[in-house]
Scaffold this motif. Structure first.
Motif, PDB file in Angstrom:
ATOM      1  N   HIS A 165      44.642  35.054  34.369  1.00  0.00           N
ATOM      2  CA  HIS A 165      44.769  35.926  33.204  1.00  0.00           C
ATOM      3  C   HIS A 165      46.118  35.753  32.523  1.00  0.00           C
ATOM      4  CE1 HIS A 165      42.253  38.373  36.236  1.00  0.00           C
ATOM      5  NE2 HIS A 165      41.447  37.589  35.542  1.00  0.00           N
ATOM      6  N   HIS A 199      37.543  43.220  30.486  1.00  0.00           N
ATOM      7  CA  HIS A 199      38.407  43.211  31.664  1.00  0.00           C
ATOM      8  C   HIS A 199      39.413  44.358  31.581  1.00  0.00           C
ATOM      9  CE1 HIS A 199      41.618  41.126  34.285  1.00  0.00           C
ATOM     10  NE2 HIS A 199      40.664  41.611  35.078  1.00  0.00           N
ATOM     11  N   GLY A 245      41.838  39.927  25.597  1.00  0.00           N
ATOM     12  CA  GLY A 245      42.698  39.688  26.750  1.00  0.00           C
ATOM     13  C   GLY A 245      43.899  40.614  26.757  1.00  0.00           C
ATOM     14  N   HIS A 246      45.086  40.027  26.872  1.00  0.00           N
ATOM     15  CA  HIS A 246      46.324  40.808  26.913  1.00  0.00           C
ATOM     16  C   HIS A 246      46.798  41.242  25.540  1.00  0.00           C
ATOM     17  CE1 HIS A 246      47.642  39.201  31.134  1.00  0.00           C
ATOM     18  NE2 HIS A 246      46.547  39.930  31.164  1.00  0.00           N
ATOM     19  N   TRP A 272      35.323  36.428  35.351  1.00  0.00           N
ATOM     20  CA  TRP A 272      36.734  36.362  34.957  1.00  0.00           C
ATOM     21  C   TRP A 272      37.554  37.357  35.755  1.00  0.00           C
ATOM     22  CZ3 TRP A 272      39.575  33.206  31.883  1.00  0.00           C
ATOM     23  CH2 TRP A 272      40.813  33.667  31.407  1.00  0.00           C
ATOM     24  N   HIS A 273      37.005  38.547  35.949  1.00  0.00           N
ATOM     25  CA  HIS A 273      37.705  39.614  36.652  1.00  0.00           C
ATOM     26  C   HIS A 273      37.889  39.313  38.133  1.00  0.00           C
ATOM     27  CE1 HIS A 273      33.434  40.400  37.204  1.00  0.00           C
ATOM     28  NE2 HIS A 273      33.735  41.069  38.293  1.00  0.00           N
ATOM     29  N   THR A 327      47.190  45.934  30.111  1.00  0.00           N
ATOM     30  CA  THR A 327      48.354  45.149  29.698  1.00  0.00           C
ATOM     31  C   THR A 327      48.486  45.139  28.184  1.00  0.00           C
ATOM     32  OG1 THR A 327      48.198  43.721  31.643  1.00  0.00           O
ATOM     33  CG2 THR A 327      49.388  42.843  29.742  1.00  0.00           C
ATOM     34  N   ALA A 328      47.375  44.986  27.479  1.00  0.00           N
ATOM     35  CA  ALA A 328      47.406  44.965  26.017  1.00  0.00           C
ATOM     36  C   ALA A 328      47.976  46.267  25.456  1.00  0.00           C
ATOM     37  CB  ALA A 328      46.005  44.720  25.474  1.00  0.00           C
ATOM     38  N   SER A 369      45.419  36.877  39.155  1.00  0.00           N
ATOM     39  CA  SER A 369      46.122  37.179  37.905  1.00  0.00           C
ATOM     40  C   SER A 369      46.748  35.938  37.282  1.00  0.00           C
ATOM     41  CB  SER A 369      47.196  38.247  38.140  1.00  0.00           C
ATOM     42  OG  SER A 369      48.184  37.774  39.046  1.00  0.00           O
ATOM     43  N   ASP A 416      38.010  44.082  25.237  1.00  0.00           N
ATOM     44  CA  ASP A 416      37.768  43.089  26.280  1.00  0.00           C
ATOM     45  C   ASP A 416      37.049  43.798  27.417  1.00  0.00           C
ATOM     46  OD1 ASP A 416      39.289  40.135  26.940  1.00  0.00           O
ATOM     47  OD2 ASP A 416      38.395  41.175  28.643  1.00  0.00           O
ATOM     48  N   GLU A 418      47.057  33.562  28.750  1.00  0.00           N
ATOM     49  CA  GLU A 418      47.829  34.059  27.611  1.00  0.00           C
ATOM     50  C   GLU A 418      49.074  33.206  27.380  1.00  0.00           C
ATOM     51  OE1 GLU A 418      50.119  38.024  25.956  1.00  0.00           O
ATOM     52  OE2 GLU A 418      50.154  37.518  28.075  1.00  0.00           O
ATOM     53  N   SER A 455      43.245  43.633  31.810  1.00  0.00           N
ATOM     54  CA  SER A 455      43.791  43.001  30.606  1.00  0.00           C
ATOM     55  C   SER A 455      44.025  44.034  29.508  1.00  0.00           C
ATOM     56  CB  SER A 455      42.853  41.903  30.105  1.00  0.00           C
ATOM     57  OG  SER A 455      42.874  40.783  30.968  1.00  0.00           O
TER      58      SER A 455
END
Length: 352
Positions: A142, A207, A184-185, A134-135, A213-214, A139, A205, A146, A210
């Motif tokens: 990702h 990642h 995720g985010h 996933w990483h 961002t969260a 972007s 997560d 969301e 992410s």
């Protein structure tokens, strides 16, 4: 052995393939229209010429002309030959410009476009049996993920999914301890935290980007919400009244190991809210437009993501309720039931 060819069927397939190529290109055109503000401008101003769209969005008229024609040919906008103007119908306006609508679609196209950008790597992984994490994706994957799922969470999580769980809303209102795995985010984490101020939430997560961002998204919620970088079988804490996992279990390399960790981290009377993509238990159940899209994501994104991690069980995006239940049973859970569904998701209540 010579097989007779039906020429009408052959040409029918050829033109179906032409439509497929147009649809493939349209994913990029939708992302283009979203980023350049074309859809929003059409929604704001009504019937528009290419020159007007170019002026209003500070873009070049040659591009707006061709983009509008492509959108008209695909049925995304309507063209009036008598006036030379293009209109975004009200239904498409909702789907393409209203992020609060559960029908909002730009994120779906964005994650699709981001996914196919790594087709070369996926082809090589298919030859070797390796994975693509996933990483490792752009972007767009990702962010698009969301943007696609968040409207559904906004529309369903609080009014429908949580109330469908036995006694969970009352616990959240009194003050519960919640873990959001594969967050995720943090869209789901923040949504729940805003609705239940007496509860405490931890999102996790694997990642790093992410999670960063969260943390930004949760600014202002104070110590009630924390985020950590952790694999699904390594998130911290115990005694959780509620654990949630949204559209992530099938992406995990070791979903059984993750489920065992959830079982250990739950309070004795705790609940696991498990949300997975809509799917039936048999291939023939999924031979429909949603299944087709999800099988595509499974081949190019979700299955490679699982194979890139230890164990690499590769459940697949279309795992179906029976295989998901098998995972929870193997992890020591004894109760499993479907409590809700949408065109894109199945929602399960899992308990010890």
């Amino acid at each position: 052995m010579t097989v007779a060819i039906d020429s009408d069927k052959l040409m029918g397939f050829v033109f179906k393939a032409v439509d497929e190529v147009g649809a493939t290109l349209n994913a990029a055109l939708v992302v283009m229209g979203d980023r350049l503000g074309f859809y929003q401008s059409l929604a704001d101003h009504g019937p528009t010429t290419p020159a007007e769209l170019a002026e209003r969005t500070n873009t070049d008229q040659h591009y707006t002309r061709e983009w509008l024609n492509a959108q008209a040919a695909g049925g995304f906008v309507e063209y009036d030959a008598s006036t030379g103007r293009y209109t975004l119908p009200p239904e498409q306006t909702v789907a393409m410009t209203d992020p609060n609508s559960p029908a909002y679609l730009p994120g779906f196209f964005q994650i699709a476009l981001g996914t196919v950008q790594h087709t070369t790597e996926t082809i090589e992984a298919a030859r070797s049996g390796a994975g693509v994490g996933w990483h490792e994706h752009t972007s767009d994957v990702h962010v698009g993920c969301e943007r696609f799922f968040r409207p559904s969470y906004n529309a369903n999580l609080l009014p429908s999914w949580l109330p469908a769980l036995d006694g969970v809303v009352a616990k959240l209102e009194r003050g519960a301890k919640v873990a959001d795995i594969g967050c995720g985010h943090g869209a789901s984490t923040v949504l729940m935290a805003e609705a239940f101020p007496k509860s405490r939430f931890t999102g996790s997560d694997y990642h790093q980007a992410s999670i960063e961002t969260a943390r930004q998204r949760a600014a202002g919620l104070g110590e009630r919400v924390t985020f950590e970088v952790a694999a699904a079988n390594q998130f911290s804490g115990s005694g959780y009244d509620l654990v949630t996992t949204f559209d992530a279990l099938h992406d995990m390399g070791d979903p059984v190991g993750a489920a065992k960790h959830v079982r250990e981290a739950l309070a004795p009377d705790g609940t696991w809210l498990l949300v997975e993509p809509m799917a039936g238990d048999h291939v023939e159940d999924n031979l429909n437009p949603v299944g087709r899209a999800y099988y595509g994501f499974s081949t190019l994104l979700c299955t490679p993501a699982s194979l890139s991690q230890p164990v690499g069980l590769a459940l697949g995006t279309q795992a179906g309720p029976a295989r998901i239940q098998d995972v929870t049973t193997a992890a020591g859970f004894s109760r499993f039931r479907t409590v809700a569904q949408t065109p894109f998701n199945l929602v399960f209540e899992v308990r010890p």
